[in-house]
Design a protein around this motif. Sequence first.
Motif, short mmCIF file in Angstrom:
data_model
loop_
_atom_site.label_atom_id
_atom_site.label_comp_id
_atom_site.label_asym_id
_atom_site.label_seq_id
_atom_site.Cartn_x
_atom_site.Cartn_y
_atom_site.Cartn_z
N ALA A 1 2.73 4.84 8.15
CA ALA A 1 2.44 3.99 6.99
C ALA A 1 3.68 3.67 6.16
O ALA A 1 3.70 2.65 5.47
CB ALA A 1 1.38 4.65 6.11
N TRP B 1 -2.71 5.85 -2.09
CA TRP B 1 -2.93 6.09 -0.67
C TRP B 1 -3.44 7.50 -0.43
O TRP B 1 -2.93 8.45 -1.04
CB TRP B 1 -1.65 5.89 0.14
N GLN C 1 -5.94 14.09 10.37
CA GLN C 1 -6.63 13.18 11.29
C GLN C 1 -7.43 13.97 12.32
O GLN C 1 -7.07 14.07 13.49
CB GLN C 1 -5.60 12.28 11.98
N MET D 1 -2.30 13.91 0.08
CA MET D 1 -2.38 14.46 1.43
C MET D 1 -3.31 15.66 1.41
O MET D 1 -3.30 16.44 0.44
CB MET D 1 -1.00 14.87 1.94
N ALA E 1 0.96 10.39 10.31
CA ALA E 1 0.29 9.28 9.62
C ALA E 1 1.16 8.74 8.49
O ALA E 1 1.26 7.53 8.27
CB ALA E 1 -1.06 9.73 9.09
N LEU E 2 1.82 9.64 7.77
CA LEU E 2 2.72 9.22 6.70
C LEU E 2 3.89 8.42 7.26
O LEU E 2 4.30 7.40 6.67
CB LEU E 2 3.24 10.45 5.96
N VAL F 1 0.67 9.30 -3.42
CA VAL F 1 0.08 9.61 -2.12
C VAL F 1 -0.61 10.98 -2.19
O VAL F 1 -0.01 11.97 -2.62
CB VAL F 1 1.15 9.63 -1.01
N VAL G 1 -3.56 10.11 2.66
CA VAL G 1 -3.06 10.39 4.01
C VAL G 1 -3.71 11.70 4.43
O VAL G 1 -3.18 12.79 4.17
CB VAL G 1 -1.53 10.49 4.05
N VAL H 1 -0.75 14.83 9.55
CA VAL H 1 -0.45 14.26 8.24
C VAL H 1 0.94 13.61 8.22
O VAL H 1 1.07 12.45 7.82
CB VAL H 1 -0.60 15.31 7.12
N VAL I 1 -4.95 5.94 5.23
CA VAL I 1 -4.18 5.83 6.47
C VAL I 1 -4.95 6.52 7.59
O VAL I 1 -5.25 7.71 7.49
CB VAL I 1 -2.77 6.45 6.32
N THR J 1 -4.95 7.24 11.75
CA THR J 1 -4.28 7.21 13.06
C THR J 1 -5.08 7.94 14.12
O THR J 1 -4.68 7.99 15.28
CB THR J 1 -2.87 7.84 12.99
#
Length: 329
Positions: free
Chosen positions: A299, A252, A257, A313, A295-296, A311, A254, A292, A278, A280
């Motif tokens: 998910a 993933w 955003q 980030m 969004a984490l 993951v 993340v 971050v 991910v 958002t």
Amino acid sequence: MNAAHTPARPRARLTGVGGALPKRIVTNAELSERLDTSDEWISARTGIKQRHVVSEGENAVSLSTAAARIALERAGVGSANVDAVIVATSTPDQVFPSVAVRVQAELGMAQGFGFDVSAACSGFIYALSTANAFIQSGQSKRVLVIGVDVFSRLLDWEDRSTCVLFGDGAGAVLLEAGAKEGEGVLSTHLHADGRHGDLLYVDGAVGNPGIGSKTVVKMQGREVFRHAITHLASAVDEALAANGLHSSDIQWMVPHQANLRIIDGMAKKLGLGSERVVVTVDRHANTSAASVPLALYEATKDGRIAKGDLVLMEALGGGLTWGSALVRL
């Protein structure tokens, strides 16, 4: 004679994630009623459809506390067992005390320490790295890391180039010592280049009186976009190389955003399909240091990200600051 045994450093694992958003939602359609813009214009350029904005009674401390409570509940840890609170924010409710110590008080903590970190939209990655270092050093066993921003305070609501981009919110994670080899926070990578500070900034400070009326976000969007793609790609490559991994190992991503185009550009560079990213930003807009962890939280809450997943980030913000983190939950 045998050489002295050097104990392995404690490793941090991420055990709980929480998030909080203001109740009020402001849609693109609502903004278009008072600005020369439209839902189509905003969506096409940013991917944003709406954002959350604080109302009376909501602020950085209240959002942070709500997110922290959820993170602690999901970790099954009481606040009395937390050693430190580190909050990443550019929009504290007060110059001091910090948001972190206000959250301490709200959680009923009479122990430990707390402080705020200022690294704009990269703040959560910076705070996560700082918390990880405290755990690795053995100084702390449990650290609450929060990213929160209330950017609605810093926006010129008549400037369509900036006010449509941001929203308010908070996200929190609990880091605890005790991760096994290959689990938890694998590495963090932080960078900054102050030469580009004028690309994204907010004027106004306690030590700069008379400028308060100009306290709004200023941004050179195209230049920030260009730097974001270049620096984030470099920070991601650095994280993978440090752990002997390849982009195909990532379950993933993340990302910060900020803009759907940046997110898509990063995913393309890594060869990641949209189903492994991910997103958002369409509903939250850019919540800066909160984006971050928010969004984490989303998910992990809906089950997309599960225990054992690798993951990635990453984030870039004013400064310029940027960084990445690899975590195996």
